[in-house]
Design an enzyme around this catalytic site. Structure first.
Site, PDB file in Angstrom:
ATOM      1  N   TYR A 171     -17.461  87.328   5.070  1.00  0.00           N
ATOM      2  CA  TYR A 171     -16.428  86.896   4.410  1.00  0.00           C
ATOM      3  C   TYR A 171     -15.073  87.766   3.980  1.00  0.00           C
ATOM      4  O   TYR A 171     -15.215  88.686   2.945  1.00  0.00           O
ATOM      5  CB  TYR A 171     -17.080  86.461   2.866  1.00  0.00           C
ATOM      6  CG  TYR A 171     -17.982  85.084   3.229  1.00  0.00           C
ATOM      7  CD1 TYR A 171     -18.196  84.578   4.156  1.00  0.00           C
ATOM      8  CD2 TYR A 171     -18.737  85.114   2.019  1.00  0.00           C
ATOM      9  CE1 TYR A 171     -18.938  83.553   4.555  1.00  0.00           C
ATOM     10  CE2 TYR A 171     -20.033  83.871   2.191  1.00  0.00           C
ATOM     11  CZ  TYR A 171     -19.967  83.398   3.372  1.00  0.00           C
ATOM     12  OH  TYR A 171     -20.905  82.316   3.586  1.00  0.00           O
ATOM     13  N   HIS A 230     -27.385  85.518   8.724  1.00  0.00           N
ATOM     14  CA  HIS A 230     -26.218  84.320   8.633  1.00  0.00           C
ATOM     15  C   HIS A 230     -26.282  83.433   9.690  1.00  0.00           C
ATOM     16  O   HIS A 230     -25.960  82.408   9.513  1.00  0.00           O
ATOM     17  CB  HIS A 230     -24.950  85.192   8.811  1.00  0.00           C
ATOM     18  CG  HIS A 230     -23.832  84.587   7.983  1.00  0.00           C
ATOM     19  ND1 HIS A 230     -22.773  84.967   7.397  1.00  0.00           N
ATOM     20  CD2 HIS A 230     -23.685  83.137   7.921  1.00  0.00           C
ATOM     21  CE1 HIS A 230     -21.882  84.263   6.720  1.00  0.00           C
ATOM     22  NE2 HIS A 230     -22.391  83.075   7.080  1.00  0.00           N
ATOM     23  N   GLY A 237     -14.945  69.926  -0.565  1.00  0.00           N
ATOM     24  CA  GLY A 237     -14.048  69.465  -1.507  1.00  0.00           C
ATOM     25  C   GLY A 237     -13.918  67.701  -1.485  1.00  0.00           C
ATOM     26  O   GLY A 237     -13.327  67.233  -2.211  1.00  0.00           O
ATOM     27  N   PHE A 238     -14.201  67.240  -0.254  1.00  0.00           N
ATOM     28  CA  PHE A 238     -13.907  65.933  -0.182  1.00  0.00           C
ATOM     29  C   PHE A 238     -14.597  64.961  -0.836  1.00  0.00           C
ATOM     30  O   PHE A 238     -13.941  63.878  -1.222  1.00  0.00           O
ATOM     31  CB  PHE A 238     -14.434  65.330   1.355  1.00  0.00           C
ATOM     32  CG  PHE A 238     -13.607  64.280   2.023  1.00  0.00           C
ATOM     33  CD1 PHE A 238     -12.458  63.979   2.290  1.00  0.00           C
ATOM     34  CD2 PHE A 238     -14.541  62.830   2.035  1.00  0.00           C
ATOM     35  CE1 PHE A 238     -11.711  62.828   2.552  1.00  0.00           C
ATOM     36  CE2 PHE A 238     -13.862  61.886   2.513  1.00  0.00           C
ATOM     37  CZ  PHE A 238     -12.699  61.753   2.797  1.00  0.00           C
TER      38      PHE A 238
END
Length: 327
Positions: free
Chosen positions: A57, A123, A207-208
């Site tokens: 990140y 990951h 977020g949707f």
């Protein structure tokens, strides 16, 4: 804040964690460092103990922010980070060779300002490195005290079994939400069988599911949702039906759509710990309010019946990233 346990070796965390990626990476320009630190510390003050980051990140930047934010309270929080990419090469090149894992952990420890990592995830599964070697390398780090617990991210059933046979897996991290329910088919029964915790990322559908995104929404040029098929304009238009269902359920419960989405996950099993991310304090407080939302069996049945009638449009990743999950 309620507490939950991940895995069989007593890793106890808050019922909701904080996904920290979006503070530095993925969703547009990075949040101001001091603002990000303030948000993380606000989460601590409100009872959150699980904080999720990764070396990729940024790369590296997010770990540095998390490390600085949590240094004053290090002994009272659980820090999760991830290895598995060669961050010095462009294009997110996979690398889970044991010698690289050892190099990666030293970098993460330094950036996180700590001498141990509570939960260390692979990951993505590396097809060039046998899972037994990966699990063995992490087991060595656990024996040395540099890592407390082993985790996997986006791994498939066979990889989970192979890893767990060598080193107990405390948690699997994968996407899971009202609009991505594939883990229910094979992964959730396996995790229950093996006593492995589940840490859903993107529990609000990036977020949707909050209702704040529609077909007319535009994203920053550096926001990775621009490349996600599920976030094309046509897909967002088609998927509004799901949002309307969630909004309706939220209105019935007198809570927010985000709280419905999180409460639904929390009700699935006591070993599920979602990690919603945010850059805003009021959204953090809204999300944490989900732990106080109780969905009755009738409400859960209504949600499941509504979901069964909706076909979500669009893949959750572009093709080159889809090829790396479920391995």
């Amino acid at each position: 804040m309620q507490q939950r346990q991940l895995g069989q070796n007593g890793l106890t965390v808050s019922a909701l964690g904080l996904g920290c990626m979006g503070l530095s990476f993925g969703y547009g320009p990075a949040t101001d460092k001091q603002q990000a630190i303030s948000l993380i510390r606000a989460a601590v003050e409100r009872g959150v103990t699980l904080f999720d980051t990764a070396e990729i990140y940024g790369p590296y930047i997010n770990e540095e922010v998390v490390g600085e934010a949590l240094a004053p309270v290090r002994d009272s929080v659980v820090i999760a980070t991830k290895f598995g990419f060669d961050c010095d090469k462009p294009g997110q090149v996979l690398n889970s060779r044991p010698e690289h894992i050892r190099t990666a952990v030293e970098g993460s420890l330094k950036r996180l300002k700590t001498d141990y990592i509570d939960l260390y995830y692979q990951h993505r599964v590396d097809p060039d490195v046998p899972m037994e070697e990966v699990a063995g390398a992490v087991a060595d780090l656990i024996a040395e005290g540099k890592v407390k617990h082993f985790g996997l991210s986006e791994a498939g059933a066979e990889s989970i079994r192979r890893a767990h046979a060598v080193c107990p897996v405390a948690a699997l991290q994968s996407e899971y939400s009202l609009w991505w329910r594939q883990p229910e088919q094979e992964i959730l029964p396996l995790l229950e069988e093996l006593n492995i915790g589940f840490v859903p990322f993107s529990p609000l559908g990036k977020g949707f599911l909050t209702g704040a995104i529609d077909a007319n929404t535009t994203f920053d040029s550096s926001d990775f949702r621009n490349s996600v098929p599920r976030f094309s304009e046509a897909s967002r238009q088609a998927n509004q039906r799901l949002v309307e269902v969630v909004k309706g359920l939220a209105a019935e419960q007198r809570v927010t759509p985000a709280q419905i989405a999180l409460a639904w996950l929390l009700a699935k099993a006591p070993w599920i710990v979602p990690i919603p991310g945010t850059t805003k304090l009021h959204r953090l407080e809204e999300n944490l309010g989900a732990v106080n939302v109780t969905l009755s069996q009738d409400a859960l049945g209504n949600i499941n019946r509504a979901l069964a009638e909706i076909d979500v449009v669009g893949d959750r990743y572009p093709a080159h990233l889809m090829s790396r999950v479920g391995k």
